[in-house]
Design a protein around this motif. Structure first.
Motif, PDB file in Angstrom:
ATOM      1  N   ASN A 206       0.434  -1.226   0.325  1.00 20.89           N
ATOM      2  CA  ASN A 206      -0.078   0.035   0.036  1.00 20.89           C
ATOM      3  C   ASN A 206       1.164   1.571   0.060  1.00 20.89           C
ATOM      4  O   ASN A 206       1.373   1.431   0.892  1.00 20.89           O
ATOM      5  CB  ASN A 206      -0.724  -0.072   1.437  1.00 20.89           C
ATOM      6  N   HIS A 207       0.595   2.145  -1.164  1.00 22.36           N
ATOM      7  CA  HIS A 207       1.291   2.977  -1.572  1.00 22.36           C
ATOM      8  C   HIS A 207       1.933   4.226   0.229  1.00 22.36           C
ATOM      9  O   HIS A 207       2.853   4.561   1.214  1.00 22.36           O
ATOM     10  CB  HIS A 207       0.827   4.710  -2.671  1.00 22.36           C
ATOM     11  N   LEU A 208       0.832   4.114   0.325  1.00 23.09           N
ATOM     12  CA  LEU A 208       0.743   4.593   1.935  1.00 23.09           C
ATOM     13  C   LEU A 208       1.235   4.579   3.003  1.00 23.09           C
ATOM     14  O   LEU A 208       2.391   4.767   4.111  1.00 23.09           O
ATOM     15  CB  LEU A 208      -1.010   5.365   2.050  1.00 23.09           C
TER      16      LEU A 208
ATOM     17  N   ALA B 184       3.766   2.149   2.615  1.00 20.81           N
ATOM     18  CA  ALA B 184       5.231   2.964   2.343  1.00 20.81           C
ATOM     19  C   ALA B 184       5.922   4.106   3.131  1.00 20.81           C
ATOM     20  O   ALA B 184       7.065   4.269   4.099  1.00 20.81           O
ATOM     21  CB  ALA B 184       5.186   2.790   0.820  1.00 20.81           C
ATOM     22  N   HIS B 185       4.971   4.914   2.741  1.00 12.61           N
ATOM     23  CA  HIS B 185       5.277   6.456   3.312  1.00 12.61           C
ATOM     24  C   HIS B 185       5.179   6.304   4.919  1.00 12.61           C
ATOM     25  O   HIS B 185       6.420   6.393   5.040  1.00 12.61           O
ATOM     26  CB  HIS B 185       4.764   7.766   2.802  1.00 12.61           C
ATOM     27  N   ALA B 186       4.541   5.272   5.505  1.00 14.05           N
ATOM     28  CA  ALA B 186       3.666   5.297   6.822  1.00 14.05           C
ATOM     29  C   ALA B 186       5.336   4.212   6.964  1.00 14.05           C
ATOM     30  O   ALA B 186       5.782   5.174   8.720  1.00 14.05           O
ATOM     31  CB  ALA B 186       3.218   4.647   7.315  1.00 14.05           C
TER      32      ALA B 186
ATOM     33  N   THR C 275       9.525  13.050  -0.615  1.00 14.10           N
ATOM     34  CA  THR C 275       8.507  12.483  -2.118  1.00 14.10           C
ATOM     35  C   THR C 275       8.443  11.010  -2.139  1.00 14.10           C
ATOM     36  O   THR C 275       9.961  10.116  -2.180  1.00 14.10           O
ATOM     37  CB  THR C 275       9.451  13.475  -2.883  1.00 14.10           C
ATOM     38  N   ASP C 276       7.924  10.676  -3.605  1.00 11.31           N
ATOM     39  CA  ASP C 276       7.831   9.863  -4.376  1.00 11.31           C
ATOM     40  C   ASP C 276       8.786   8.787  -4.324  1.00 11.31           C
ATOM     41  O   ASP C 276       9.483   9.625  -4.924  1.00 11.31           O
ATOM     42  CB  ASP C 276       6.522   9.323  -5.251  1.00 11.31           C
ATOM     43  N   ASN C 277       9.351   7.832  -3.939  1.00 11.50           N
ATOM     44  CA  ASN C 277      10.832   6.926  -4.857  1.00 11.50           C
ATOM     45  C   ASN C 277      10.210   5.732  -4.236  1.00 11.50           C
ATOM     46  O   ASN C 277       9.608   5.244  -3.485  1.00 11.50           O
ATOM     47  CB  ASN C 277      11.805   7.168  -3.600  1.00 11.50           C
TER      48      ASN C 277
ATOM     49  N   ALA D 146      12.326   3.256  -2.907  1.00 12.74           N
ATOM     50  CA  ALA D 146      12.952   2.875  -1.011  1.00 12.74           C
ATOM     51  C   ALA D 146      11.752   2.749  -0.185  1.00 12.74           C
ATOM     52  O   ALA D 146      11.681   2.062   0.480  1.00 12.74           O
ATOM     53  CB  ALA D 146      14.466   3.776  -1.756  1.00 12.74           C
ATOM     54  N   MET D 147      11.136   3.772  -0.382  1.00 16.11           N
ATOM     55  CA  MET D 147      10.005   3.353   0.781  1.00 16.11           C
ATOM     56  C   MET D 147       9.291   1.692   0.176  1.00 16.11           C
ATOM     57  O   MET D 147       8.742   1.212   0.897  1.00 16.11           O
ATOM     58  CB  MET D 147       8.905   4.365   0.364  1.00 16.11           C
ATOM     59  N   VAL D 148       8.684   1.533  -1.052  1.00 14.36           N
ATOM     60  CA  VAL D 148       8.043   0.392  -1.208  1.00 14.36           C
ATOM     61  C   VAL D 148       9.233  -0.164  -0.998  1.00 14.36           C
ATOM     62  O   VAL D 148       8.380  -1.658  -0.102  1.00 14.36           O
ATOM     63  CB  VAL D 148       8.067   0.536  -2.495  1.00 14.36           C
TER      64      VAL D 148
HETATM   65 ZN    ZN Z   1       2.982   9.283  -2.651  1.00 10.06          ZN
END
Ligand code: ZN
Ligand code: KG4
Length: 347
Positions: free
Chosen positions: A115-117, A119-121, A309-311, A313-315
């Protein structure tokens, strides 16, 4: 260097960045390639879903190869393939998910839809020692919400925007001033030279119970001020951006006070407020919230700007945390344009 036991490749393609990264379980970022589509979308003043999907398709193989080169690894050394499975623009999400599924199938390794969120979290745990539970303020172009991050896959929603996100408000306002997407960094830069008291803008929901946000009224008020003034004048732009940024800072401070109270009532052991998402790259907002949380006895933690910002590594990192818990996806996973974090329920 500490020996790693697990290496994960992550793909991000849910909006306008095509990104691939390789991360290991001892928190090394072995590769992190981000290709932005700003140029493709610039003539249209915003992200065009169909153009985004085609651009992801055109770039993804090149970005994947570049990331593998940077990592110095071969695909056989990767233990799992993660991709943003949503929420986001469906065409782009499909491109990333299909690539990760294909690699997983070819290399006989797990596919992990992220889930993209989430990943940010979770990104902050890649760069800092942050234990569960923590309070999260997720602020990006499309999202603005407070959550308690209880564990991987476990989130409690406390409140969020009733209409627009902060990033959207900044992007639309910058556009009215004649600047291209993304507007947030431009407004932060212009605001440095301006007088934050020059314009008085509304602060919707400030002082009210709960920790919801509303930015559509502020966006409309900002538009009115721009139309009534010399929008291209550097003096006006600086003063206006400083005033807008201060107004949002005041709103954030007020909402954070409430959210911290709500979070501590539920989980008194919370020690950190984590700021994540693209808007967390804003130094002014970070400074204001740092002084606020100090008074409440907790710390503000923000991932480095390049990971806000989107990347990829977070995923990759969220995929790694999932795989460590045995939360593997199936190749039957269907990309999800809508996917609220609270729906994960430990899955
Ligand atoms: Zn994002
Ligand atoms: O997380 P992100 O890269 O993509 C989404 O998932 O939306 O966030 C992009 C948003 C944009 O609205 C952009 O204007 C904003 O983050 N942003 C900023 C800054 N850098 C990016 N907003 C304020 N200040 C910044 N320095």
């Amino acid at each position: 260097m500490v020996q790693n036991d697990m290496i994960i490749l992550g793909i991000e393609s849910s909006c306008d960045e095509t990104a691939v990264a390789v991360v290991d379980d001892v928190k090394n970022i072995l590769a992190n390639i981000v290709s932005s589509q700003y140029q493709e979308h610039r003539p249209f003043g915003g992200v065009v879903p169909e153009i985004a999907a085609r651009a992801h398709l055109n770039h993804i193989e090149f970005i994947l190869n570049k990331a593998m080169d940077e990592s110095g690894l071969t695909l056989d050394q990767i233990d799992g393939f993660a991709a943003s499975g949503g929420p986001g623009l469906i065409g782009g999400v499909i491109v990333g998910v299909m690539m990760a599924k294909g690699l997983a199938l070819a290399k006989n390794k797990p596919f992990i839809p992220v889930n993209h969120l989430e990943a940010h979290a979770l990104t902050v745990r890649l760069t800092h020692e942050v234990d569960f539970p923590y309070l999260l303020l997720l602020v990006s172009g499309g999202h603005c919400q407070f959550l308690i991050v209880e564990d991987v896959g476990h989130y409690t929603y406390l409140g969020g925007t009733l209409d627009d996100a902060i990033g959207e408000c900044l992007d639309k306002t910058a556009r009215l001033l004649g600047y291209a997407y993304p507007g947030g960094p431009t407004i932060e830069r212009l605001a440095r030279e301006g007088n934050p008291e020059a314009f008085h803008l509304p602060k919707p929901l400030k002082g009210q119970a709960g920790c919801s946000f509303s930015f559509s009224g502020l966006k409309t008020a900002a538009r009115k001020v721009i139309l009534e003034n010399e929008a291209k004048s550097p003096r006006f732009q600086a003063d206006f951006c400083a005033s807008l940024q201060k107004t949002i800072g005041d709103i954030l401070e007020d909402r954070c006070q409430h959210a911290i109270t709500m979070a501590l009532e539920k989980k008194p052991e919370i020690k950190d407020l984590v700021l994540a998402g693209g808007v967390a790259a804003n130094q002014y907002f970070c400074e204001r919230l740092t002084s606020l949380v100090r008074e409440r006895g907790i710390s503000l933690i923000t991932p480095p700007v390049s990971l806000c910002t989107d990347n990829g590594a977070m995923v990759a990192w969220a995929g790694l945390e999932r795989l460590q818990k045995g939360l593997v996806g199936s190749l039957a996973f269907a990309p999800r344009p809508r996917w609220p974090l609270e729906e994960l329920k430990g899955e």
